[in-house]
Design a protein around this motif. Structure first.
Motif, PDB file in Angstrom:
ATOM      1  N   SER A  49       0.871  -1.176   0.000  1.00 56.83           N
ATOM      2  CA  SER A  49       0.000   0.000   0.000  1.00 56.83           C
ATOM      3  C   SER A  49       0.910   1.229   0.000  1.00 56.83           C
ATOM      4  CB  SER A  49      -0.920  -0.016   1.227  1.00 56.83           C
ATOM      5  OG  SER A  49      -0.158   0.144   2.409  1.00 56.83           O
ATOM      6  N   ASP A  50       0.347   2.396   0.233  1.00 53.47           N
ATOM      7  CA  ASP A  50       1.141   3.626   0.198  1.00 53.47           C
ATOM      8  C   ASP A  50       2.185   3.696   1.309  1.00 53.47           C
ATOM      9  OD1 ASP A  50      -0.228   4.511  -2.011  1.00 53.47           O
ATOM     10  OD2 ASP A  50      -1.684   5.658  -0.843  1.00 53.47           O
ATOM     11  N   HIS A  51       1.851   3.183   2.500  1.00 56.92           N
ATOM     12  CA  HIS A  51       2.733   3.320   3.658  1.00 56.92           C
ATOM     13  C   HIS A  51       3.286   2.002   4.193  1.00 56.92           C
ATOM     14  CE1 HIS A  51      -0.012   6.853   3.742  1.00 56.92           C
ATOM     15  NE2 HIS A  51       1.138   7.479   3.929  1.00 56.92           N
ATOM     16  N   SER A  57      -6.655   1.523   8.086  1.00 58.38           N
ATOM     17  CA  SER A  57      -7.361   1.198   6.846  1.00 58.38           C
ATOM     18  C   SER A  57      -6.461   0.397   5.905  1.00 58.38           C
ATOM     19  CB  SER A  57      -7.813   2.491   6.181  1.00 58.38           C
ATOM     20  OG  SER A  57      -8.297   2.246   4.894  1.00 58.38           O
ATOM     21  N   GLU A  58      -5.204   0.801   5.796  1.00 54.29           N
ATOM     22  CA  GLU A  58      -4.277   0.102   4.910  1.00 54.29           C
ATOM     23  C   GLU A  58      -3.995  -1.318   5.389  1.00 54.29           C
ATOM     24  OE1 GLU A  58      -0.712   2.234   3.981  1.00 54.29           O
ATOM     25  OE2 GLU A  58      -1.819   3.907   3.094  1.00 54.29           O
ATOM     26  N   ASP A  71      -6.866  -3.452   4.334  1.00 53.24           N
ATOM     27  CA  ASP A  71      -6.800  -3.699   2.896  1.00 53.24           C
ATOM     28  C   ASP A  71      -5.708  -4.718   2.555  1.00 53.24           C
ATOM     29  OD1 ASP A  71      -8.818  -1.843   2.586  1.00 53.24           O
ATOM     30  OD2 ASP A  71      -7.476  -0.227   1.913  1.00 53.24           O
TER      31      ASP A  71
END
Length: 125
Positions: A26-28, A101-102, A105
Motif C-alpha cells: 500500500s502507500d505506507h 485502513s491500509e 486492505d
C-alpha cells in the motif's frame, strides 16, 4: 501488547515468509503473508521498521501503532498463519486511521492473492 504466542521473532521465520509467502503493498506499508498447514502454533505477526522511517522516536511510534492495529485482528488469521508488516519510509507521517485502513486492505489483498496462487507450505519437520 500482542501475546507472546502471536509474535514472530526468529529470523528464520521472517525469511520463510519472505521466500514462500505472498507480498502486497500500500502507500505506507508492505505485507508478507504465509499460510502454513501447520496448526501447531497460533497465527503470528512480525513488524519491520527500518531506520529509513526516521529516528528512534518515529520508528517506535510506528511500531506501537502497528501493534495496536494488529492486536484485535489476530482472530481473523487461521492457525499457522505468518504475517509480516514492513513500514515504508513515509509511514511515520501517516495518521493512525490511514494505517488502520491500509492494514485491513493488505490483509484482504494477501488473502485473495494466496487463494489465487495456492501458496501454502507443508509443516517443518
Amino acid at each position: 501488547m500482542i501475546p507472546e504466542a502471536h509474535r514472530l521473532r526468529h529470523g528464520d521465520d521472517f525469511r520463510r515468509v519472505f521466500r514462500a509467502g505472498v507480498r502486497v503493498r500500500s502507500d505506507h506499508l508492505m505485507a508478507h503473508s504465509l499460510s502454513e498447514n501447520d496448526d501447531s502454533h497460533a497465527a503470528r505477526v512480525g513488524f519491520i521498521v527500518s531506520k529509513a522511517v526516521g529516528n528512534a522516536v518515529k520508528r517506535n511510534r510506528v511500531k506501537r501503532r502497528l501493534r495496536e492495529i494488529m492486536r484485535p485482528r489476530l482472530v481473523e488469521f487461521d492457525s499457522g498463519s505468518l504475517f509480516v508488516l514492513r513500514a515504508l519510509p513515509n509511514a511515520a507521517e501517516a495518521e493512525f486511521a490511514v494505517l488502520e485502513s491500509e492494514v485491513g486492505d493488505l490483509i484482504e489483498k494477501a488473502r485473495r492473492k494466496q487463494a489465487r496462487s495456492g501458496r501454502r507450505t507443508r509443516p517443518r519437520t
